[in-house]
Design a protein around this motif. Sequence first.
Motif, PDB file in Angstrom:
ATOM      1  N   ALA A  66      37.954  46.573  34.369  1.00 52.19           N
ATOM      2  CA  ALA A  66      39.192  46.926  35.072  1.00 52.19           C
ATOM      3  C   ALA A  66      40.008  47.941  34.276  1.00 52.19           C
ATOM      4  O   ALA A  66      40.653  48.818  34.849  1.00 52.19           O
ATOM      5  CB  ALA A  66      40.017  45.675  35.334  1.00 52.19           C
ATOM      6  N   LYS A  67      39.944  47.840  32.975  1.00 52.11           N
ATOM      7  CA  LYS A  67      40.709  48.727  32.106  1.00 52.11           C
ATOM      8  C   LYS A  67      40.005  50.058  31.849  1.00 52.11           C
ATOM      9  O   LYS A  67      40.655  51.105  31.782  1.00 52.11           O
ATOM     10  CB  LYS A  67      40.960  48.020  30.766  1.00 52.11           C
ATOM     11  N   ASN A  68      38.688  50.036  31.715  1.00 50.32           N
ATOM     12  CA  ASN A  68      37.961  51.207  31.216  1.00 50.32           C
ATOM     13  C   ASN A  68      37.099  51.952  32.224  1.00 50.32           C
ATOM     14  O   ASN A  68      36.607  53.035  31.901  1.00 50.32           O
ATOM     15  CB  ASN A  68      37.084  50.801  30.031  1.00 50.32           C
ATOM     16  N   VAL A  69      36.880  51.402  33.388  1.00 43.75           N
ATOM     17  CA  VAL A  69      36.038  52.066  34.390  1.00 43.75           C
ATOM     18  C   VAL A  69      36.952  52.591  35.502  1.00 43.75           C
ATOM     19  O   VAL A  69      37.488  51.805  36.289  1.00 43.75           O
ATOM     20  CB  VAL A  69      34.972  51.101  34.958  1.00 43.75           C
ATOM     21  N   TYR A 118      36.386  51.387  39.115  1.00 49.17           N
ATOM     22  CA  TYR A 118      36.663  49.967  39.328  1.00 49.17           C
ATOM     23  C   TYR A 118      38.173  49.709  39.322  1.00 49.17           C
ATOM     24  O   TYR A 118      38.684  48.936  40.125  1.00 49.17           O
ATOM     25  CB  TYR A 118      35.949  49.110  38.291  1.00 49.17           C
ATOM     26  N   SER A 119      38.866  50.384  38.435  1.00 48.25           N
ATOM     27  CA  SER A 119      40.325  50.258  38.397  1.00 48.25           C
ATOM     28  C   SER A 119      40.934  50.699  39.729  1.00 48.25           C
ATOM     29  O   SER A 119      41.807  50.020  40.285  1.00 48.25           O
ATOM     30  CB  SER A 119      40.876  51.111  37.256  1.00 48.25           C
ATOM     31  N   THR A 120      40.459  51.816  40.255  1.00 46.60           N
ATOM     32  CA  THR A 120      40.933  52.311  41.551  1.00 46.60           C
ATOM     33  C   THR A 120      40.587  51.339  42.670  1.00 46.60           C
ATOM     34  O   THR A 120      41.410  51.059  43.550  1.00 46.60           O
ATOM     35  CB  THR A 120      40.324  53.699  41.838  1.00 46.60           C
ATOM     36  N   PHE A 121      39.366  50.806  42.640  1.00 42.95           N
ATOM     37  CA  PHE A 121      38.916  49.824  43.633  1.00 42.95           C
ATOM     38  C   PHE A 121      39.838  48.609  43.649  1.00 42.95           C
ATOM     39  O   PHE A 121      40.253  48.143  44.707  1.00 42.95           O
ATOM     40  CB  PHE A 121      37.474  49.408  43.310  1.00 42.95           C
ATOM     41  N   LEU A 122      40.177  48.116  42.474  1.00 45.60           N
ATOM     42  CA  LEU A 122      41.061  46.947  42.386  1.00 45.60           C
ATOM     43  C   LEU A 122      42.454  47.277  42.917  1.00 45.60           C
ATOM     44  O   LEU A 122      43.039  46.486  43.670  1.00 45.60           O
ATOM     45  CB  LEU A 122      41.133  46.442  40.947  1.00 45.60           C
ATOM     46  N   LYS A 123      42.972  48.440  42.560  1.00 44.12           N
ATOM     47  CA  LYS A 123      44.296  48.845  43.038  1.00 44.12           C
ATOM     48  C   LYS A 123      44.317  48.967  44.558  1.00 44.12           C
ATOM     49  O   LYS A 123      45.261  48.523  45.208  1.00 44.12           O
ATOM     50  CB  LYS A 123      44.709  50.166  42.402  1.00 44.12           C
ATOM     51  N   ILE A 132      44.595  44.103  43.798  1.00 46.10           N
ATOM     52  CA  ILE A 132      44.217  43.112  42.790  1.00 46.10           C
ATOM     53  C   ILE A 132      44.791  43.532  41.449  1.00 46.10           C
ATOM     54  O   ILE A 132      44.520  44.623  40.947  1.00 46.10           O
ATOM     55  CB  ILE A 132      42.673  42.996  42.670  1.00 46.10           C
ATOM     56  N   ASN A 133      45.597  42.663  40.871  1.00 43.70           N
ATOM     57  CA  ASN A 133      46.142  42.879  39.538  1.00 43.70           C
ATOM     58  C   ASN A 133      45.228  42.141  38.554  1.00 43.70           C
ATOM     59  O   ASN A 133      45.192  40.908  38.549  1.00 43.70           O
ATOM     60  CB  ASN A 133      47.566  42.329  39.460  1.00 43.70           C
ATOM     61  N   PRO A 134      44.487  42.875  37.726  1.00 43.91           N
ATOM     62  CA  PRO A 134      43.556  42.216  36.795  1.00 43.91           C
ATOM     63  C   PRO A 134      44.215  41.165  35.903  1.00 43.91           C
ATOM     64  O   PRO A 134      43.577  40.178  35.527  1.00 43.91           O
ATOM     65  CB  PRO A 134      43.010  43.370  35.963  1.00 43.91           C
ATOM     66  N   ALA A 135      45.484  41.337  35.598  1.00 46.27           N
ATOM     67  CA  ALA A 135      46.193  40.367  34.744  1.00 46.27           C
ATOM     68  C   ALA A 135      46.323  39.006  35.419  1.00 46.27           C
ATOM     69  O   ALA A 135      46.495  37.987  34.745  1.00 46.27           O
ATOM     70  CB  ALA A 135      47.568  40.906  34.379  1.00 46.27           C
ATOM     71  N   LYS A 136      46.219  38.968  36.736  1.00 44.56           N
ATOM     72  CA  LYS A 136      46.341  37.697  37.463  1.00 44.56           C
ATOM     73  C   LYS A 136      45.013  36.956  37.576  1.00 44.56           C
ATOM     74  O   LYS A 136      44.986  35.823  38.049  1.00 44.56           O
ATOM     75  CB  LYS A 136      46.929  37.947  38.847  1.00 44.56           C
ATOM     76  N   ILE A 137      43.936  37.572  37.134  1.00 44.38           N
ATOM     77  CA  ILE A 137      42.627  36.912  37.136  1.00 44.38           C
ATOM     78  C   ILE A 137      42.490  36.221  35.782  1.00 44.38           C
ATOM     79  O   ILE A 137      42.171  36.845  34.773  1.00 44.38           O
ATOM     80  CB  ILE A 137      41.484  37.926  37.384  1.00 44.38           C
ATOM     81  N   LYS A 138      42.760  34.929  35.782  1.00 47.29           N
ATOM     82  CA  LYS A 138      42.840  34.186  34.523  1.00 47.29           C
ATOM     83  C   LYS A 138      41.771  33.120  34.356  1.00 47.29           C
ATOM     84  O   LYS A 138      41.596  32.583  33.268  1.00 47.29           O
ATOM     85  CB  LYS A 138      44.218  33.544  34.387  1.00 47.29           C
ATOM     86  N   ASN A 139      41.086  32.774  35.437  1.00 50.02           N
ATOM     87  CA  ASN A 139      40.027  31.773  35.329  1.00 50.02           C
ATOM     88  C   ASN A 139      38.948  32.071  36.370  1.00 50.02           C
ATOM     89  O   ASN A 139      39.112  32.960  37.207  1.00 50.02           O
ATOM     90  CB  ASN A 139      40.584  30.354  35.487  1.00 50.02           C
ATOM     91  N   GLU A 147      37.963  30.567  38.956  1.00 50.80           N
ATOM     92  CA  GLU A 147      38.364  30.373  40.347  1.00 50.80           C
ATOM     93  C   GLU A 147      39.086  31.598  40.900  1.00 50.80           C
ATOM     94  O   GLU A 147      38.983  31.915  42.085  1.00 50.80           O
ATOM     95  CB  GLU A 147      39.237  29.124  40.503  1.00 50.80           C
ATOM     96  N   ASP A 148      39.796  32.309  40.025  1.00 45.40           N
ATOM     97  CA  ASP A 148      40.511  33.507  40.452  1.00 45.40           C
ATOM     98  C   ASP A 148      39.577  34.630  40.905  1.00 45.40           C
ATOM     99  O   ASP A 148      39.988  35.533  41.623  1.00 45.40           O
ATOM    100  CB  ASP A 148      41.415  34.033  39.329  1.00 45.40           C
ATOM    101  N   PHE A 149      38.316  34.573  40.494  1.00 44.73           N
ATOM    102  CA  PHE A 149      37.352  35.590  40.933  1.00 44.73           C
ATOM    103  C   PHE A 149      37.184  35.573  42.451  1.00 44.73           C
ATOM    104  O   PHE A 149      36.737  36.566  43.033  1.00 44.73           O
ATOM    105  CB  PHE A 149      35.993  35.415  40.258  1.00 44.73           C
ATOM    106  N   ASN A 150      37.542  34.482  43.085  1.00 42.53           N
ATOM    107  CA  ASN A 150      37.485  34.427  44.550  1.00 42.53           C
ATOM    108  C   ASN A 150      38.445  35.428  45.190  1.00 42.53           C
ATOM    109  O   ASN A 150      38.283  35.791  46.351  1.00 42.53           O
ATOM    110  CB  ASN A 150      37.794  33.017  45.059  1.00 42.53           C
ATOM    111  N   LEU A 151      39.451  35.879  44.429  1.00 45.04           N
ATOM    112  CA  LEU A 151      40.412  36.858  44.924  1.00 45.04           C
ATOM    113  C   LEU A 151      39.876  38.289  44.870  1.00 45.04           C
ATOM    114  O   LEU A 151      40.392  39.175  45.551  1.00 45.04           O
ATOM    115  CB  LEU A 151      41.710  36.785  44.102  1.00 45.04           C
ATOM    116  N   VAL A 152      38.867  38.507  44.035  1.00 43.09           N
ATOM    117  CA  VAL A 152      38.318  39.846  43.824  1.00 43.09           C
ATOM    118  C   VAL A 152      37.274  40.138  44.899  1.00 43.09           C
ATOM    119  O   VAL A 152      36.310  39.391  45.049  1.00 43.09           O
ATOM    120  CB  VAL A 152      37.687  39.964  42.424  1.00 43.09           C
ATOM    121  N   PRO A 153      37.469  41.244  45.650  1.00 45.17           N
ATOM    122  CA  PRO A 153      36.493  41.562  46.691  1.00 45.17           C
ATOM    123  C   PRO A 153      35.141  41.949  46.093  1.00 45.17           C
ATOM    124  O   PRO A 153      35.059  42.447  44.964  1.00 45.17           O
ATOM    125  CB  PRO A 153      37.107  42.751  47.423  1.00 45.17           C
ATOM    126  N   VAL A 154      34.117  41.727  46.861  1.00 46.68           N
ATOM    127  CA  VAL A 154      32.759  42.069  46.437  1.00 46.68           C
ATOM    128  C   VAL A 154      32.602  43.583  46.437  1.00 46.68           C
ATOM    129  O   VAL A 154      33.037  44.267  47.362  1.00 46.68           O
ATOM    130  CB  VAL A 154      31.725  41.422  47.381  1.00 46.68           C
TER     131      VAL A 154
END
Length: 67
Positions: free
Chosen positions: A17-20, A23-28, A32-39, A41-48
């Motif tokens: 999320a930080k270096n690619v 991928y950073s653009t995809f998350l934005k 998706i705020n990468p800082a909110k992915i903490k465990n 289970e949170d990966f369920n929030l990240v789109p495929v």
Amino acid sequence: MNNKKENKALSVFKTAAKNVPAYSTFLKKNNINPAKIKNIEDFNLVPVVDKKSYIQINSFDDSFSEK
């Protein structure tokens, strides 16, 4: 998943999320705020990432880490 594997998965995600740039653009774009992915289970929030939503719309160079 054990803590060591979970921590590794989170580390890989945060590094990407930080270096690619692509991928950073995809998350934005997907709000998706990468800082909110903490465990794990949170990966369920990240789109495929798939061919249509990621691969076909990003340049080859942007798909890899800048480091």
